[in-house]
Design a protein around this motif. Sequence first.
Motif, PDB file in Angstrom:
ATOM      1  N   VAL A 139     107.372 -38.413 -21.777  1.00  0.00           N
ATOM      2  CA  VAL A 139     106.127 -38.543 -21.208  1.00  0.00           C
ATOM      3  C   VAL A 139     105.102 -39.302 -21.896  1.00  0.00           C
ATOM      4  CG1 VAL A 139     105.485 -36.344 -21.874  1.00  0.00           C
ATOM      5  CG2 VAL A 139     104.547 -37.124 -19.469  1.00  0.00           C
ATOM      6  N   GLU A 140     104.167 -39.967 -21.443  1.00  0.00           N
ATOM      7  CA  GLU A 140     103.015 -40.533 -22.185  1.00  0.00           C
ATOM      8  C   GLU A 140     103.499 -41.501 -23.342  1.00  0.00           C
ATOM      9  OE1 GLU A 140      99.966 -40.247 -21.470  1.00  0.00           O
ATOM     10  OE2 GLU A 140      99.913 -38.769 -20.116  1.00  0.00           O
ATOM     11  N   GLY A 141     104.556 -42.201 -23.030  1.00  0.00           N
ATOM     12  CA  GLY A 141     105.042 -43.199 -24.308  1.00  0.00           C
ATOM     13  C   GLY A 141     105.715 -42.424 -25.332  1.00  0.00           C
ATOM     14  N   ARG A 142     106.085 -41.255 -25.248  1.00  0.00           N
ATOM     15  CA  ARG A 142     106.700 -40.628 -26.423  1.00  0.00           C
ATOM     16  C   ARG A 142     107.887 -39.704 -25.919  1.00  0.00           C
ATOM     17  NH1 ARG A 142     101.341 -40.723 -26.549  1.00  0.00           N
ATOM     18  NH2 ARG A 142     100.218 -40.933 -28.265  1.00  0.00           N
ATOM     19  N   LEU A 143     108.740 -39.495 -26.768  1.00  0.00           N
ATOM     20  CA  LEU A 143     109.827 -38.811 -26.495  1.00  0.00           C
ATOM     21  C   LEU A 143     109.861 -37.424 -27.356  1.00  0.00           C
ATOM     22  CD1 LEU A 143     112.377 -38.902 -24.774  1.00  0.00           C
ATOM     23  CD2 LEU A 143     113.714 -40.080 -26.904  1.00  0.00           C
ATOM     24  N   TYR A 144     109.910 -36.496 -26.743  1.00  0.00           N
ATOM     25  CA  TYR A 144     109.795 -35.108 -27.240  1.00  0.00           C
ATOM     26  C   TYR A 144     110.996 -34.421 -27.504  1.00  0.00           C
ATOM     27  CZ  TYR A 144     104.655 -35.751 -26.563  1.00  0.00           C
ATOM     28  OH  TYR A 144     103.392 -36.282 -26.392  1.00  0.00           O
ATOM     29  N   LEU A 145     111.363 -34.156 -28.815  1.00  0.00           N
ATOM     30  CA  LEU A 145     112.798 -33.539 -29.158  1.00  0.00           C
ATOM     31  C   LEU A 145     112.472 -32.023 -29.492  1.00  0.00           C
ATOM     32  CD1 LEU A 145     113.371 -36.691 -29.618  1.00  0.00           C
ATOM     33  CD2 LEU A 145     114.773 -36.002 -31.278  1.00  0.00           C
ATOM     34  N   VAL A 146     112.987 -31.109 -28.534  1.00  0.00           N
ATOM     35  CA  VAL A 146     112.579 -29.638 -28.639  1.00  0.00           C
ATOM     36  C   VAL A 146     113.688 -29.013 -29.302  1.00  0.00           C
ATOM     37  CG1 VAL A 146     111.538 -27.693 -27.476  1.00  0.00           C
ATOM     38  CG2 VAL A 146     111.034 -29.842 -26.729  1.00  0.00           C
ATOM     39  N   ALA A 147     113.324 -28.272 -30.483  1.00  0.00           N
ATOM     40  CA  ALA A 147     114.559 -27.581 -30.936  1.00  0.00           C
ATOM     41  C   ALA A 147     113.910 -26.231 -30.604  1.00  0.00           C
ATOM     42  CB  ALA A 147     114.531 -27.842 -32.435  1.00  0.00           C
ATOM     43  N   ASN A 148     115.275 -25.115 -30.648  1.00  0.00           N
ATOM     44  CA  ASN A 148     115.146 -23.923 -30.334  1.00  0.00           C
ATOM     45  C   ASN A 148     115.056 -23.023 -31.655  1.00  0.00           C
ATOM     46  OD1 ASN A 148     117.837 -23.613 -30.898  1.00  0.00           O
ATOM     47  ND2 ASN A 148     118.264 -23.192 -28.986  1.00  0.00           N
TER      48      ASN A 148
END
Length: 350
Positions: A84-93
Amino acid sequence: MRKLHKLCLAVFMLMAFFSCKEEENQIPLGEFENGVFIINEGAFGANDGEVYHYDPSNGQLKSNIFESKNARPFAGLLQDMVEVEGRLYLVANTGKVEVVDPKDFASKGAVSEGLDISRSLVVANQKLYISDWGPYDANFNSPDSYIAVVDQLDGGTVSKKISVSSNPEGMFLAGNQILVACESAQKMDVISVSTEAVTKSLEVIGRPVRFFESDGKLFLYAKDSENIYLHEINRSNAEILQTVEINVVLATSKFTLGENGELLVITSTGWPDYNDAIARVNINSREVLNQAIFSGSGFYGIGYHPQLKEIYVGDNNGFQGSGTVIVLDQNGQQLKTFTAGRGPSGFLVK
């Protein structure tokens, strides 16, 4: 004839000129702008989650692309990827979020402090909202779950924590409201973007995990041991319009949207047998079309490529080394397999 010849020549030169200008204005695609991202969760304790990239057009597979592009390991258990918004967010638990450029996977920032067990993310009002289970209590429950607020799109510090019902998972931005699927509490919490506070909390049937859209409608996917429940949500007032109940026994939280309003859902008997399958269901007719278009063991993630009409299944191989990606046609016939990272748990198709 001489005038006609000159006119044709002029037209030809103009066409050649604009053709060249069009070619000059074309921007080459980035290395990862097409293809399939493979989310490899990693193994607990090793924290070796990573991302692979697969190009179906030539079969090329690139491994560990976060580490190869940023000269450092991801170092976490990868839970979700959100573009989203030209970015890729990698969410780690394991309590962090990495922010990368989706074109080349170069780092743009991170949220590395203030999180506990982060699960997913949405962007609203140029801020990040990250769902987090919060710290476990003595009985491994999550009474202090929250949505963390970060004021910059490229990461930074947590500026606020909004308390929500237990075990928030997927979220969805509907106008000025953030809808939160709270699995253990069996609720959908609603947060106002303006006030950054919970405005209501609705009880739902089943354990809700993720929102999805189909035929212009918004659904919240929930499940129990006997059924899946597709709660249709009114976007304007965040109320439940209706609930579609479909008898899918032993459904997991892993599903993907297929063709013509169909869902592909991983089912599993769990430990110790792990007899797994992919069920095909139709949302509109509320029926199970096929309980098992494909069967096996260790199914851990699923995705669908709408252009190629291919199903991607992640097999964790018992977390004994690398996982495997199984590629099926839309009827469940196996086309190929290739090696993935540890615990392939999801796919992002571009």
